[in-house]
Design a protein around this motif. Structure first.
Motif, mmCIF file in Angstrom:
data_model
loop_
_atom_site.group_PDB
_atom_site.id
_atom_site.type_symbol
_atom_site.label_atom_id
_atom_site.label_comp_id
_atom_site.label_asym_id
_atom_site.label_seq_id
_atom_site.Cartn_x
_atom_site.Cartn_y
_atom_site.Cartn_z
ATOM 1 N N UNK A 231 -10.261 -32.632 4.304
ATOM 2 C CA UNK A 231 -11.520 -31.950 4.017
ATOM 3 C C UNK A 231 -11.412 -30.460 3.743
ATOM 4 N N UNK A 232 -10.286 -29.819 4.108
ATOM 5 C CA UNK A 232 -10.225 -28.359 4.042
ATOM 6 C C UNK A 232 -9.069 -27.787 3.224
ATOM 7 N N UNK A 233 -7.853 -28.287 3.421
ATOM 8 C CA UNK A 233 -6.665 -27.563 2.977
ATOM 9 C C UNK A 233 -6.550 -27.475 1.464
ATOM 10 N N UNK A 234 -6.972 -28.519 0.737
ATOM 11 C CA UNK A 234 -6.871 -28.453 -0.718
ATOM 12 C C UNK A 234 -7.782 -27.365 -1.277
ATOM 13 N N UNK A 235 -8.987 -27.303 -0.769
ATOM 14 C CA UNK A 235 -9.935 -26.282 -1.246
ATOM 15 C C UNK A 235 -9.433 -24.882 -0.913
ATOM 16 N N UNK A 236 -8.976 -24.678 0.311
ATOM 17 C CA UNK A 236 -8.468 -23.370 0.700
ATOM 18 C C UNK A 236 -7.315 -22.932 -0.203
ATOM 19 N N UNK A 237 -6.383 -23.836 -0.436
ATOM 20 C CA UNK A 237 -5.206 -23.478 -1.214
ATOM 21 C C UNK A 237 -5.581 -23.170 -2.658
ATOM 22 N N UNK A 238 -6.506 -23.927 -3.213
ATOM 23 C CA UNK A 238 -6.946 -23.673 -4.588
ATOM 24 C C UNK A 238 -7.715 -22.360 -4.678
ATOM 25 N N UNK A 239 -8.490 -22.031 -3.663
ATOM 26 C CA UNK A 239 -9.144 -20.721 -3.627
ATOM 27 C C UNK A 239 -8.101 -19.609 -3.604
ATOM 28 N N UNK A 240 -7.018 -19.830 -2.869
ATOM 29 C CA UNK A 240 -5.942 -18.838 -2.832
ATOM 30 C C UNK A 240 -5.338 -18.597 -4.199
ATOM 31 N N UNK A 241 -5.200 -19.658 -4.987
ATOM 32 C CA UNK A 241 -4.676 -19.509 -6.351
ATOM 33 C C UNK A 241 -5.636 -18.672 -7.189
ATOM 34 N N UNK A 242 -6.929 -18.968 -7.109
ATOM 35 C CA UNK A 242 -7.909 -18.197 -7.870
ATOM 36 C C UNK A 242 -7.895 -16.729 -7.464
ATOM 37 N N UNK A 243 -7.782 -16.462 -6.170
ATOM 38 C CA UNK A 243 -7.723 -15.076 -5.706
ATOM 39 C C UNK A 243 -6.482 -14.370 -6.249
ATOM 40 N N UNK A 244 -5.368 -15.064 -6.256
ATOM 41 C CA UNK A 244 -4.140 -14.476 -6.792
ATOM 42 C C UNK A 244 -4.286 -14.183 -8.281
ATOM 43 N N UNK A 245 -4.903 -15.094 -9.005
ATOM 44 C CA UNK A 245 -5.099 -14.892 -10.438
ATOM 45 C C UNK A 245 -6.020 -13.712 -10.713
ATOM 46 N N UNK A 246 -6.910 -13.417 -9.766
ATOM 47 C CA UNK A 246 -7.829 -12.284 -9.910
ATOM 48 C C UNK A 246 -7.210 -10.980 -9.433
ATOM 49 N N UNK A 247 -5.954 -11.025 -8.990
ATOM 50 C CA UNK A 247 -5.290 -9.823 -8.515
ATOM 51 C C UNK A 247 -5.656 -9.425 -7.102
ATOM 52 N N UNK A 248 -6.255 -10.342 -6.342
ATOM 53 C CA UNK A 248 -6.658 -10.051 -4.961
ATOM 54 C C UNK A 248 -6.034 -11.051 -3.995
ATOM 55 N N UNK B 159 0.825 -1.211 0.000
ATOM 56 C CA UNK B 159 0.000 0.000 0.000
ATOM 57 C C UNK B 159 0.860 1.261 0.000
ATOM 58 N N UNK B 160 2.027 1.188 0.629
ATOM 59 C CA UNK B 160 2.854 2.381 0.772
ATOM 60 C C UNK B 160 3.929 2.545 -0.278
ATOM 61 N N UNK B 161 4.251 1.459 -0.989
ATOM 62 C CA UNK B 161 5.385 1.506 -1.915
ATOM 63 C C UNK B 161 5.025 0.849 -3.248
ATOM 64 N N UNK B 162 5.785 1.223 -4.262
ATOM 65 C CA UNK B 162 5.552 0.712 -5.609
ATOM 66 C C UNK B 162 6.161 -0.676 -5.747
ATOM 67 N N UNK B 163 5.491 -1.634 -5.161
ATOM 68 C CA UNK B 163 5.955 -3.021 -5.165
ATOM 69 C C UNK B 163 4.745 -3.926 -5.304
ATOM 70 N N UNK B 164 4.914 -5.038 -5.980
ATOM 71 C CA UNK B 164 3.813 -5.976 -6.185
ATOM 72 C C UNK B 164 4.208 -7.355 -5.693
ATOM 73 N N UNK B 165 3.329 -7.937 -4.896
ATOM 74 C CA UNK B 165 3.526 -9.286 -4.376
ATOM 75 C C UNK B 165 2.811 -10.280 -5.271
ATOM 76 N N UNK B 166 3.558 -11.243 -5.806
ATOM 77 C CA UNK B 166 2.951 -12.329 -6.573
ATOM 78 C C UNK B 166 2.664 -13.468 -5.604
ATOM 79 N N UNK B 167 1.430 -13.637 -5.238
ATOM 80 C CA UNK B 167 1.030 -14.653 -4.263
ATOM 81 C C UNK B 167 1.058 -16.029 -4.913
ATOM 82 N N UNK B 168 1.788 -16.963 -4.284
ATOM 83 C CA UNK B 168 1.914 -18.319 -4.808
ATOM 84 C C UNK B 168 1.608 -19.315 -3.684
ATOM 85 N N UNK B 169 0.342 -19.624 -3.463
ATOM 86 C CA UNK B 169 -0.028 -20.537 -2.370
ATOM 87 C C UNK B 169 0.571 -21.928 -2.562
#
Length: 219
Positions: free
Chosen positions: A98-115, A28-38
């Motif tokens: 029951x949980x971790x695969x879905x969560x991690x895959x959601x994280x990938x989709x969020x990263x692909x959406x720029x969020x 938010x404060x600096x011109x830097x971009x984080x590429x999220x890779x779950x």
């Protein structure tokens, strides 16, 4: 010039939860971009990692994470339920989770959406802050997804229909993580240099500043 770095991050890692607000502040404060890779946690990728561990390993983890959360002023409690299911009778981690695969895959989709970072922040806070029991039930995950600026109906549908593709992305992330210099999370990689641990934000910023990190322009 916008600087970029990769972030390897797990929904089962308390240290990943603890680092995320500071990475958002940096972006938010600096011109830097984080590429999220779950990535999947070690309990899923390499369950034998935990076999034969000295009991002090876990007791120190609990002490240190509570202490770090207190220093950072962040609410913290081990999740209920744990994102990774453990068979308490055998002390092992079953392949079916029951949980971790879905969560991690959601994280990938969020990263692909720029969020990616906002999604990690909202979902990890829901899981790790202690303010929600049974985070996997009801609308908790959907509401966290909305707070991150994403449509939960869209993400929840795609996480099922694109499961194989998302799993392949996560596997690629894990290969890139090891190539980057470490197997643990959270881990940032900038210009092929790894920064492992939630206590390496200042070190990462120092290196970014050497490469011309500039304040983000406001309009």
């Amino acid at each position: 010039m916008t600087l970029e770095y990769d972030l390897y991050w797990s929904f089962r890692s308390p240290y990943s939860y603890l680092i995320t607000p500071r990475l958002l502040e940096l972006e938010a404060g600096f011109d830097v971009r984080c590429r999220v890779r779950p990535v999947y946690p070690l309990a899923v990728r390499t369950p034998v990692f935990f076999e034969g561990r000295d009991p002090l390993w876990f007791s120190y983890l609990m002490l240190d994470t509570r202490r770090e959360a207190e220093i950072l002023g962040m609410p913290y409690r081990w999740p209920r339920p744990d994102p990774v299911y453990m068979d308490m009778a055998t002390g092992t981690y079953p392949a079916e989770q029951p949980h971790i695969h879905r969560l991690t895959r959601l994280g990938v989709l969020a990263a692909e959406a720029g969020r990616g970072l906002p999604f990690l922040k909202e979902v990890s806070a829901m899981i790790w802050s202690g303010q929600v029991d049974n985070w996997h039930e009801g609308d908790h995950l959907a509401e966290a997804t909305r707070r991150a600026g994403l449509d939960p109906d869209d993400l929840f549908a795609r996480v099922e229909t694109e499961a194989d593709r998302l799993h392949a992305v996560i596997e690629d992330n894990q290969d890139a993580q090891r190539a980057g210099g470490h197997y643990g999370v959270p881990m940032m990689v900038f210009n092929n240099e790894p920064f492992f641990g939630q206590d390496r934000v200042d070190t990462l910023r120092w290196r970014l500043e050497q490469q011309g990190l500039a304040p983000r322009k406001t309009t």
